[in-house]
Design a protein around this motif. Structure first.
Motif, PDB file in Angstrom:
ATOM      1  N   ALA A   8       0.833  -1.207   0.000  1.00 59.73           N
ATOM      2  CA  ALA A   8       0.000   0.000   0.000  1.00 59.73           C
ATOM      3  C   ALA A   8       0.864   1.252   0.000  1.00 59.73           C
ATOM      4  O   ALA A   8       0.591   2.214  -0.737  1.00 59.73           O
ATOM      5  N   THR A   9       1.916   1.245   0.802  1.00 54.74           N
ATOM      6  CA  THR A   9       2.836   2.383   0.834  1.00 54.74           C
ATOM      7  C   THR A   9       3.549   2.542  -0.502  1.00 54.74           C
ATOM      8  O   THR A   9       3.692   3.664  -1.020  1.00 54.74           O
ATOM      9  N   HIS A  10       3.979   1.439  -1.074  1.00 49.93           N
ATOM     10  CA  HIS A  10       4.686   1.462  -2.360  1.00 49.93           C
ATOM     11  C   HIS A  10       3.794   2.021  -3.465  1.00 49.93           C
ATOM     12  O   HIS A  10       4.233   2.851  -4.286  1.00 49.93           O
ATOM     13  N   LEU A  11       2.543   1.602  -3.487  1.00 49.24           N
ATOM     14  CA  LEU A  11       1.626   2.077  -4.531  1.00 49.24           C
ATOM     15  C   LEU A  11       1.335   3.565  -4.367  1.00 49.24           C
ATOM     16  O   LEU A  11       1.232   4.295  -5.358  1.00 49.24           O
ATOM     17  N   GLY A  12       1.179   4.009  -3.133  1.00 45.26           N
ATOM     18  CA  GLY A  12       0.933   5.432  -2.901  1.00 45.26           C
ATOM     19  C   GLY A  12       2.084   6.307  -3.349  1.00 45.26           C
ATOM     20  O   GLY A  12       1.878   7.415  -3.870  1.00 45.26           O
ATOM     21  N   VAL A  39      -6.201   2.379 -16.254  1.00 44.81           N
ATOM     22  CA  VAL A  39      -5.312   1.676 -17.182  1.00 44.81           C
ATOM     23  C   VAL A  39      -3.860   1.800 -16.725  1.00 44.81           C
ATOM     24  O   VAL A  39      -3.104   0.818 -16.730  1.00 44.81           O
ATOM     25  N   ARG A  40      -3.470   2.987 -16.312  1.00 45.70           N
ATOM     26  CA  ARG A  40      -2.100   3.190 -15.832  1.00 45.70           C
ATOM     27  C   ARG A  40      -1.826   2.370 -14.572  1.00 45.70           C
ATOM     28  O   ARG A  40      -0.759   1.752 -14.440  1.00 45.70           O
ATOM     29  N   VAL A  41      -2.782   2.359 -13.660  1.00 45.24           N
ATOM     30  CA  VAL A  41      -2.591   1.618 -12.418  1.00 45.24           C
ATOM     31  C   VAL A  41      -2.525   0.117 -12.683  1.00 45.24           C
ATOM     32  O   VAL A  41      -1.653  -0.583 -12.143  1.00 45.24           O
ATOM     33  N   LEU A  45       0.548  -2.407 -11.844  1.00 43.09           N
ATOM     34  CA  LEU A  45       0.379  -3.579 -10.984  1.00 43.09           C
ATOM     35  C   LEU A  45       0.826  -4.856 -11.687  1.00 43.09           C
ATOM     36  O   LEU A  45       1.341  -5.776 -11.043  1.00 43.09           O
ATOM     37  N   ARG A  46       0.662  -4.913 -12.978  1.00 46.06           N
ATOM     38  CA  ARG A  46       1.090  -6.099 -13.729  1.00 46.06           C
ATOM     39  C   ARG A  46       2.602  -6.142 -13.918  1.00 46.06           C
ATOM     40  O   ARG A  46       3.228  -7.218 -13.794  1.00 46.06           O
ATOM     41  N   ASP A  47       3.241  -4.996 -14.185  1.00 47.30           N
ATOM     42  CA  ASP A  47       4.635  -4.984 -14.632  1.00 47.30           C
ATOM     43  C   ASP A  47       5.648  -4.649 -13.547  1.00 47.30           C
ATOM     44  O   ASP A  47       6.824  -5.003 -13.680  1.00 47.30           O
ATOM     45  N   ASP A  48       5.236  -3.966 -12.490  1.00 50.12           N
ATOM     46  CA  ASP A  48       6.202  -3.557 -11.469  1.00 50.12           C
ATOM     47  C   ASP A  48       6.777  -4.787 -10.745  1.00 50.12           C
ATOM     48  O   ASP A  48       6.021  -5.674 -10.336  1.00 50.12           O
ATOM     49  N   ALA A  50       7.825  -5.215  -7.818  1.00 46.55           N
ATOM     50  CA  ALA A  50       7.341  -5.378  -6.452  1.00 46.55           C
ATOM     51  C   ALA A  50       5.884  -5.829  -6.395  1.00 46.55           C
ATOM     52  O   ALA A  50       5.386  -6.155  -5.311  1.00 46.55           O
ATOM     53  N   CYS A  51       5.219  -5.842  -7.544  1.00 45.11           N
ATOM     54  CA  CYS A  51       3.803  -6.221  -7.595  1.00 45.11           C
ATOM     55  C   CYS A  51       3.609  -7.541  -8.349  1.00 45.11           C
ATOM     56  O   CYS A  51       3.279  -8.563  -7.768  1.00 45.11           O
ATOM     57  N   GLU A  52       3.801  -7.489  -9.661  1.00 48.01           N
ATOM     58  CA  GLU A  52       3.658  -8.652 -10.547  1.00 48.01           C
ATOM     59  C   GLU A  52       2.295  -9.343 -10.370  1.00 48.01           C
ATOM     60  O   GLU A  52       2.205 -10.554 -10.216  1.00 48.01           O
ATOM     61  N   PHE A  53       1.261  -8.524 -10.402  1.00 45.08           N
ATOM     62  CA  PHE A  53      -0.095  -9.087 -10.420  1.00 45.08           C
ATOM     63  C   PHE A  53      -0.424  -9.474 -11.865  1.00 45.08           C
ATOM     64  O   PHE A  53      -1.065  -8.733 -12.601  1.00 45.08           O
ATOM     65  N   LYS A  54       0.009 -10.645 -12.244  1.00 43.57           N
ATOM     66  CA  LYS A  54      -0.102 -11.086 -13.629  1.00 43.57           C
ATOM     67  C   LYS A  54      -1.484 -11.648 -13.974  1.00 43.57           C
ATOM     68  O   LYS A  54      -1.812 -11.785 -15.151  1.00 43.57           O
ATOM     69  N   ILE A  55      -2.258 -11.995 -12.944  1.00 52.85           N
ATOM     70  CA  ILE A  55      -3.527 -12.687 -13.187  1.00 52.85           C
ATOM     71  C   ILE A  55      -4.698 -11.806 -12.775  1.00 52.85           C
ATOM     72  O   ILE A  55      -4.781 -11.363 -11.622  1.00 52.85           O
TER      73      ILE A  55
END
Length: 209
Positions: A8-12, A39-41, A45-48, A50-55
């Motif tokens: 949450a801190t990283h995204l902010g 779209v940017r967010v 979330l997919r590419d960063d 520290a995130c890699e929310f690929k699904i």
């Protein structure tokens, strides 16, 4: 929990001005994203690393008729590398469109069509925004809170015309009086909770003790 708080801190810090709020509760993180930034967010979330929310697991809608921003579009994301789940909320008014994320997550194609069909939430730049669950010519959006339980139209096969026809809903029997626990419409009253004396209301009503 610590990983989600750090996320949450990283995204902010990484997405200033895009995230309106975040909530961390019962081990789950939810973020509110401005519609124009979705779209940017989602790409971040997919590419960063520290995130890699690929699904993209799912997209669904929520309806609060009493709110100015009546609808929420909720995206459910999964990161296998981080072993984390994330919910992304976008709040929009009834006639406001949400940018499509199909270019980021191709699986969003059908999910956005389902949300459009059930709630009437439009997605701009969607490649094929048509109904996907209801029939041709269906009226209204079934998961809106103000959609009647009986619907607006019904279909039947007309033996004279030799085809299926649409017509306004016609109940085959008169509505009975239902109590307030019933899911059906039409109850004109609420049954009072009257305490009965022991034995009252049981047995043969015509028999005296």
């Amino acid at each position: 929990m610590a990983d989600l708080a750090a996320l949450a801190t990283h995204l902010g810090e990484a997405l200033p001005g895009a995230i309106a709020a975040h909530r961390l509760s019962v081990g789950e993180l939810s973020i509110d994203v401005l519609p124009g930034e979705i779209v940017r967010v989602m790409s971040f979330l997919r590419d960063d690393p520290a995130c890699e929310f690929k699904i993209l697991v799912d997209i669904c809608g929520v309806d609060w008729p009493e709110r100015a921003k009546r609808f929420a579009v909720v995206y459910h994301l999964l990161s296998l590398t981080g072993n984390m789940r994330l919910r992304v909320h976008v709040h929009v008014a009834e006639n406001e469109a949400v940018p499509s994320v199909v270019a980021v997550y191709p699986a969003a194609n059908w999910f956005e069509r389902e949300t459009f069909d059930m709630y009437g939430i439009a997605f701009s730049d969607h490649p094929d925004l048509r109904r996907i669950l209801t029939d041709y010519g269906f009226s209204g959006h079934p998961l809106r809170k103000d959609f009647p339980l009986t619907g607006y139209v019904e279909v039947r096969y007309d033996d004279e015309l030799k085809r299926v026809v649409y017509q306004p809903v016609q109940l085959v029997q008169e509505f009975r009086d239902f109590d307030f626990m019933s899911p059906w419409e039409g109850a004109p009253h609420i049954i009072e909770n009257v305490a009965l004396a022991p034995g009252v209301g049981s047995g043969n009503p015509g028999r005296k003790a």
